[in-house]
Scaffold this motif. Sequence first.
Motif, PDB file in Angstrom:
ATOM      1  N   HIS A   1       0.826  -1.211   0.000  1.00  0.00           N
ATOM      2  CA  HIS A   1       0.000   0.000   0.000  1.00  0.00           C
ATOM      3  C   HIS A   1       0.849   1.245   0.000  1.00  0.00           C
ATOM      4  CE1 HIS A   1      -4.273  -0.860  -0.061  1.00  0.00           C
ATOM      5  NE2 HIS A   1      -3.769  -2.069   0.004  1.00  0.00           N
TER       6      HIS A   1
ATOM      7  N   ALA B   1       2.225   1.545  -3.556  1.00  0.00           N
ATOM      8  CA  ALA B   1       1.175   1.736  -4.561  1.00  0.00           C
ATOM      9  C   ALA B   1       0.481   3.081  -4.397  1.00  0.00           C
ATOM     10  CB  ALA B   1       0.159   0.601  -4.470  1.00  0.00           C
ATOM     11  N   TYR B   2       0.174   3.474  -3.159  1.00  0.00           N
ATOM     12  CA  TYR B   2      -0.735   4.613  -2.970  1.00  0.00           C
ATOM     13  C   TYR B   2      -0.225   5.734  -2.079  1.00  0.00           C
ATOM     14  CZ  TYR B   2      -3.879   1.130  -4.934  1.00  0.00           C
ATOM     15  OH  TYR B   2      -4.443   0.180  -5.740  1.00  0.00           O
TER      16      TYR B   2
ATOM     17  N   GLU C   1       0.601  -1.886  -7.332  1.00  0.00           N
ATOM     18  CA  GLU C   1      -0.864  -1.773  -7.222  1.00  0.00           C
ATOM     19  C   GLU C   1      -1.534  -3.136  -7.295  1.00  0.00           C
ATOM     20  OE1 GLU C   1      -2.497   1.234  -9.918  1.00  0.00           O
ATOM     21  OE2 GLU C   1      -0.829   2.550  -9.329  1.00  0.00           O
TER      22      GLU C   1
ATOM     23  N   ASN D   1      -3.746  -4.630  -4.237  1.00  0.00           N
ATOM     24  CA  ASN D   1      -5.137  -5.019  -4.429  1.00  0.00           C
ATOM     25  C   ASN D   1      -5.365  -6.490  -4.095  1.00  0.00           C
ATOM     26  OD1 ASN D   1      -5.747  -2.429  -5.104  1.00  0.00           O
ATOM     27  ND2 ASN D   1      -5.516  -2.753  -7.312  1.00  0.00           N
TER      28      ASN D   1
END
Length: 344
Positions: A254, A257-258, A322, A326
């Motif tokens: 996470h 990715a974010y 990502e 996910n």
Amino acid sequence: GHHVSSQRVRFQRRTRACRYGIDQFTPNFLSIFDSLVPSREEIAKQEQLLIALGRLINKEWPNSKLYLYGSCANSFGFSNSDVDLCLAIDDKEMSKVDIILKLAEILQAGNLQNIQALTRARVPIVKLMDQDTGLSCDICVNNLLAVVNTKLLRDYAQIDRRLRQLAFIVKHWAKSRRVNETYQGTLSSYAYVIMCIHLLQLRGILPCLQEMDATCNVTVEDNHCAYFDQVDKLKNYGAHNKESVSSLLWAFFHYWAYQHDYMQDVISIRTGRIISKHMKDWTRRVGNDRHLICIEDPFETSHDLGRVVDKFSIKILREEFERAANILQYDANPSVTLFEPYVP
Ligand code: GTP
Ligand code: MG
């Protein structure tokens, strides 16, 4: 009543109510870790090869010393990995290439087989396959920074077992998804381990050894390497944090990715913090270094371990982060799906 409960079931299957739902997969991830760890016999064989080659080389060069470095010595190596060796030799007369050629001769005379001197590589090496142990190894010359950073990684691994577990799983993911190929513009194993150390520093599971009073001091090629290395005194450092390895894996992906700010941020285990690209003057391309993902080397601070990443591979890398994030969030079987081989 029936309608509501079937909806709830479907919801739970599709998104975990909170990320701690991920904890149920910890045993699966740990058994993957166990399957990748090299056996005692294998480690003994590596040591045996180090001693045998060291003896042979010392006869010719009494002042030289052979070191094990890389994954065989940093405790992040998988079973069946190549053995990385570094010959430290102080010889002002000979160039590195001359040393490599002479080293190949010494090994040949010592009855070792399959010897190749790669003198034109960026890092010149001698490659060999040892018949007795079945191990392949690469020997480089005077790359002492790698010997020191190997020790730093090994020392971090001794503080909290979750580091080694997390890094093995991340490396296994990276190899399965083919994002552990520096010649293709993705990251080295060394970079992935540093990324794991950084995450655990931010979560208070690992300290920042280079910010503590130094008990280990060496200067290598003008780089002053100093840090606290009495790690047996830090065994309980992260014990207050009870996060499971699967929760940390979730956090790792996470983050990349974010949450990571690819425009501004540099991760730095030297300081235990995120520092700015601006401060390091890593905001634009310099030569071949694009600084699209910035990972500071702990000792060679001008060195960005993300320098190999280009405008194509950054996309691939971020898509893989990502995908992994996910899967950990939604997939029913993350410990399988995460490692599905990449098919072009
Ligand atoms: P695997 O072989 O993939 O299991 O991992 P490895 O730990 O051997 O990693 P890798 O082949 O990436 O690197 C071997 C060693 O070289 C590392 O442990 C470091 O000590 C050193 N090394 C790798 N990349 C760099 C780099 O960019 N800078 C420096 N200074 N050292 C590096
Ligand atoms: Mg290696």
